[in-house]
Enzyme design. Structure first.
Site, PDB file in Angstrom:
ATOM      1  N   SER A 154      -6.727  18.627   0.521  1.00 38.10           N
ATOM      2  CA  SER A 154      -6.644  19.767  -0.395  1.00 38.10           C
ATOM      3  C   SER A 154      -6.247  21.045   0.352  1.00 38.10           C
ATOM      4  CB  SER A 154      -7.987  19.916  -1.121  1.00 38.10           C
ATOM      5  OG  SER A 154      -7.870  20.767  -2.225  1.00 38.10           O
ATOM      6  N   ASP A 363      -4.388  12.021  -8.774  1.00 35.97           N
ATOM      7  CA  ASP A 363      -4.711  13.432  -8.542  1.00 35.97           C
ATOM      8  C   ASP A 363      -3.878  14.305  -9.470  1.00 35.97           C
ATOM      9  OD1 ASP A 363      -5.692  15.782  -7.503  1.00 35.97           O
ATOM     10  OD2 ASP A 363      -4.590  15.648  -5.612  1.00 35.97           O
ATOM     11  N   HIS A 423      -7.981  12.883  -5.988  1.00 35.14           N
ATOM     12  CA  HIS A 423      -7.855  13.933  -4.982  1.00 35.14           C
ATOM     13  C   HIS A 423      -8.585  13.572  -3.695  1.00 35.14           C
ATOM     14  CE1 HIS A 423      -6.814  18.018  -3.907  1.00 35.14           C
ATOM     15  NE2 HIS A 423      -8.076  18.326  -3.638  1.00 35.14           N
TER      16      HIS A 423
END
Length: 445
Positions: A154, A363, A423
């Site tokens: 991320s 994601d 994610h």
């Protein structure tokens, strides 16, 4: 006695005093410490040493900014123990020594004594990390020759790219002694605008938006684009938050971290009652910061970190709580949040640094469509050859005969498409993530 020796001694006595905590595993040793990277700014690191000197060293950087590697990455994703302190079968410590760093300053057990001690941009984040790495490789000299990789997730990927570039410069200058072998950017916030602009199309083709919803999300995304193009980055961050709200309201609360799940009701931005909607639109950034950061600081994880783990570590200052400054970390970085670092990735590739991009199929917040867009805009001379390659399928280690991922590599650049993952790839597809780690670090699988 030096600080590093102190932490090792405290570790030994900590286990005697708190022997109810399980060991991280046979042959695995642990050490941890603080580094003061600027006056009053303290960063915490925690190392699990693998039982084989032939294995590489991996530093894990969490997202947010404000998400804790020592907490979430460690106990929810890749550490030797899970949140219930049970052994993790897919721990990365099987294949590498793993270094968790709580960064930026104020994240996890890291803290600042001063209101102006928080980082406000990735340049400061990288500068702080270089101080920590210089300290680490000096104190842990046995790791100077070990292949060193930076893995990230991320917003951690955005930080990892800039840190990697500064690290290559520091190695050349001789200010940091290490064997830097590459960086891996997982579901990374490298080009925020590309992510936002593809939310609508991605949700539409997966039947999570109708035509009206697509129009609403597109309109919100265009507002973000205008702010970015005008270099109004703080405004762009605020409009990013509004765009997320629009997505939630048109999808009945799709989970940004895995589109096959729904956002928990207590984290969902409601369009009713009217008061909640007004609050959301008046203070969108505050609410989104809390929603994203709190996801990485669940009550049970917070209780673990501020309870038995804090006691085990033995060096956490009395006035510091794990995650206590997380929201301030994010808010101080808000003006830098929507800035892209695609040019940094280009510089890394041109410098010959091994760069890997990996992304989860499910994601949304950093969807694969957006990742592919910025990759295709790279100026790296090898890109035309990379684009001509067909990808290779990888079997899912947990389901023999089923495809777990696709990948392709050319020279010093690689891309992994991880199937059935959102994610947080290591927590969604642990066996596949572990196999990818071994492939990137050039181990037999």
């Amino acid at each position: 006695m030096g600080r590093f020796q102190t932490s090792a001694v405290l570790f030994f006595f900590g286990f005697l005093l708190h022997k109810g905590l399980p060991s991280p595993g046979s042959g695995t040793t642990e050490v941890w410490d603080y580094v003061e990277v600027r006056p009053g700014a303290h960063m915490f690191w925690w190392l699990y040493s693998a039982d084989s000197p032939d294995l590489p060293l991996v530093m894990w950087l969490q997202g947010g900014p404000g998400g804790s590697g020592s907490g979430f990455g460690n106990f929810e994703e890749i550490g030797p123990l899970n949140r219930d302190l049970q052994p993790r079968n897919t721990s990365w410590v099987q294949a590498a020594s793993v270094l968790f760093v709580d960064n930026p300053v104020g994240t996890g057990f890291s803290y600042t004594e001063r209101p102006d001690g928080f980082a406000t941009d990735v340049a400061t984040v990288a500068s702080d990390m270089l101080v920590l790495l210089q300290h680490f490789f000096t104190k842990q000299a046995e790791f100077q020759s070990v292949p060193f990789y930076i893995f990230s997730e991320s917003y951690g990927g955005k930080m990892a790219a800039v840190i990697s570039l500064e690290l290559t410069k520091a190695i050349t200058k001789g200010t940091v002694k290490c064997n830097f072998a590459g960086v891996a950017l997982g579901d990374s916030w490298i080009s925020p605008l590309d992510s936002v602009m593809t939310w609508g199309p991605y949700l539409y083709v997966t039947s999570l938006l109708d035509d009206y919803g697509l129009a609403d999300v597109t309109k919100a995304a265009e507002a973000v684009k205008e702010a970015v193009n005008n270099k109004q980055f703080l405004k762009a961050t605020e409009l990013w938050s509004v765009a997320e709200t629009v997505v939630e309201q048109n999808t009945n609360g799709v989970n940004f971290y895995n589109i096959l799940t729904q956002e928990p009701d207590d984290k969902r931005t409601k369009s009713s009652p009217e008061g909640d909607f007004i609050l959301t639109m008046a203070f969108p950034l505050v609410l989104q910061i809390r929603r994203h950061i709190q996801r990485l600081h669940s009550l049970s994880l917070s209780e673990l970190m501020n309870g038995p783990i804090r006691k085990k570590l033995g060096i956490i200052p009395q006035n510091v709580t794990w995650g206590g400054q997380a929201e301030e970390v994010f808010s101080n970085m808000a003006g830098d949040f929507m800035r892209p670092v695609v040019d940094t990735v280009d510089q890394l590739l041109t410098a010959g640094v091994n760069v890997t991009v990996y992304n989860g199929q499910l994601d949304l917040i950093v969807d694969t469509m957006g990742q592919e867009l910025w990759v295709k805009r790279l100026k790296w001379e090898g890109l035309p050859f990379f684009n001509k390659l067909r990808w290779t399928a990888l079997d899912d280690p947990a389901s023999p005969g089923a495809t777990g991922a696709f990948y392709k590599n050319y020279k010093n650049f690689g891309f992994y498409w991880i199937l059935k993952a959102g994610h947080m790839i290591p927590s969604d597809q642990g066996p596949m993530a572990l196999q990818m780690l071994k492939m990137i670090t050039q181990q037999q699988v």
